[in-house]
Design an enzyme around this catalytic site. Structure first.
Site, PDB file in Angstrom:
ATOM      1  CD  GLN A 248      -3.207  -4.564   6.476  1.00 14.47           C
ATOM      2  OE1 GLN A 248      -3.041  -3.604   5.736  1.00 14.47           O
ATOM      3  NE2 GLN A 248      -3.954  -5.604   6.123  1.00 14.47           N
TER       4      GLN A 248
ATOM      5  CE  LYS B  77      -3.688  -2.616   2.112  1.00 11.82           C
ATOM      6  NZ  LYS B  77      -4.373  -3.104   3.300  1.00 11.82           N
TER       7      LYS B  77
ATOM      8  CG  ASP C 136      -9.546  -0.711   5.399  1.00 10.32           C
ATOM      9  OD1 ASP C 136      -9.375  -1.049   4.208  1.00 10.32           O
ATOM     10  OD2 ASP C 136      -8.972  -1.256   6.353  1.00 10.32           O
TER      11      ASP C 136
END
Ligand code: NDP
Length: 302
Positions: free
Chosen positions: A98, A54, A121
């Site tokens: 994460q 990412k 997200d």
């Protein structure tokens, strides 16, 4: 029939090119650079790989990106304090913690502490609510990628029957709602579904998001269907490495389906590209910028 492979590498490259062009446009018109902050707690090897990819992609597309790496035994309070600091930082437009986080940290608190405006997200209940109730939303990246891939090969999805196997907040539920927004008739199947094979056989679009290696067999698939395989199942092989398998038996399914995503090389690559879309979108929204085209579908093949 031998299915046409939906190539995640090629598709994600097209999307990333479009994001990079929009980032350059944003910079030229407004002097604004999208900023992504990633937070990694602990040393899970798969999470390390995901976060690194990412970071690398954000930089490659012209964004600012900062990674915060915290020890696995960091307190929940410290993680939440970092998120609040990032919420307040105007140079940070997207925050990605994460998941999974270590067990002593409540992931729901992590998700709900993240500002919905920076929730790239798409997991905050406000983002989920907006997806369901309508209105502008940051939607989860993997589901966004699944729908982009289906539309890329099928065009308009109106009236098609989509069966989504899996009902997680991360994949199953949001992909079902995105498909509903595309005017599909949607069935959500899960571990309690009776005669799953028969349900799958009714699907024009079959999305598998289960986490069980090759559970979906060729004879579960309607001839000519489009199969989107989200599953990532790791099986250790010699040399300490893992081989990746999807939730669909690829060899069997590709004899029956018209289109199919491979694992690896399919949905996973689109997930990262869609995170970049969300970071760009969040940046434009936070700055009240409406004259930069955020790519919300795959650009045509060159
Ligand atoms: P979860 O474990 O949260 O959810 C799995 C879902 O599958 C649940 O809804 C569960 O049903 C259902 N399920 C489990 N067993 C069966 C069964 N035998 N028959 C039917 N349904 C079943 O997983 P995620 O949604 O987070 O992820 C799904 C898969 O996608 C995983 O392999 C994951 O690694 C992968 N993934 C891939 C990404 C990518 O970028 N490609 C990103 C995110 C995930 P129930 O609710 O009834 O328990």
């Amino acid at each position: 029939m031998t299915a046409q492979i939906i190539d995640g590498k090629e598709a994600s490259a097209r999307l990333k090119d479009a994001v990079a062009a929009a980032v350059a446009d944003l910079k030229a018109k407004h002097g604004v650079v999208p900023g992504l902050s990633t937070v990694l707690v602990g040393e899970d090897p798969a999470s390390q790989v995901y976060v690194a990819s990412k970071q690398k992609t954000a930089h490659a597309l012209g964004m600012n990106s900062v990674q915060h790496t915290l020890a696995g035994d960091v307190s929940e309070a410290e993680v939440l304090a970092l998120i609040r600091t990032l919420n307040a930082d105007p140079a940070v437009h997207g925050i990605l913690v994460q998941l999974p986080v270590p067990k002593h940290i409540d992931s729901f608190k992590v998700i709900t502490t993240t500002s919905p405006a920076k929730d790239v997200d798409g997991l905050h209940p406000e983002s989920a609510g907006r997806l369901v109730a309508g209105g502008e939303a940051l939607v989860p990246c993997t589901p966004m990628g699944c729908v982009m891939m289906a539309k890329d090969v099928l065009g308009d999805l109106t009236g098609l029957h989509a069966v989504v196997v899996g009902r997680s907040n991360l994949v199953g539920k949001p992909v079902a709602h995105l498909l509903l927004n595309e005017n599909c008739t949607v069935t959500i199947a899960h571990s309690r579904t009776k005669d799953l094979a028969a349900v799958c056989r009714t699907a024009d679009i079959l999305v598998a998001a289960v986490g069980r290696k090759e559970m979906i067999r060729g004879n579960w698939i309607k001839p000519g269907a489009t199969v989107i395989d989200v599953g990532i199942n790791r099986v250790p092989v010699d040399g300490g490495k893992n081989k990746l398998y999807g939730d669909v038996n690829f060899a069997e399914a590709s004899e029956v389906a018209a289109f199919i995503t491979p694992v690896p090389g399919g949905v996973g690559l689109m997930t990262v590209a869609c995170l970049m879309v969300n970071t760009l979108k969040a940046c434009c929204t936070q700055n009240g910028i409406a004259d930069v085209a955020v790519p919300m579908k795959l650009p045509p093949r060159r």
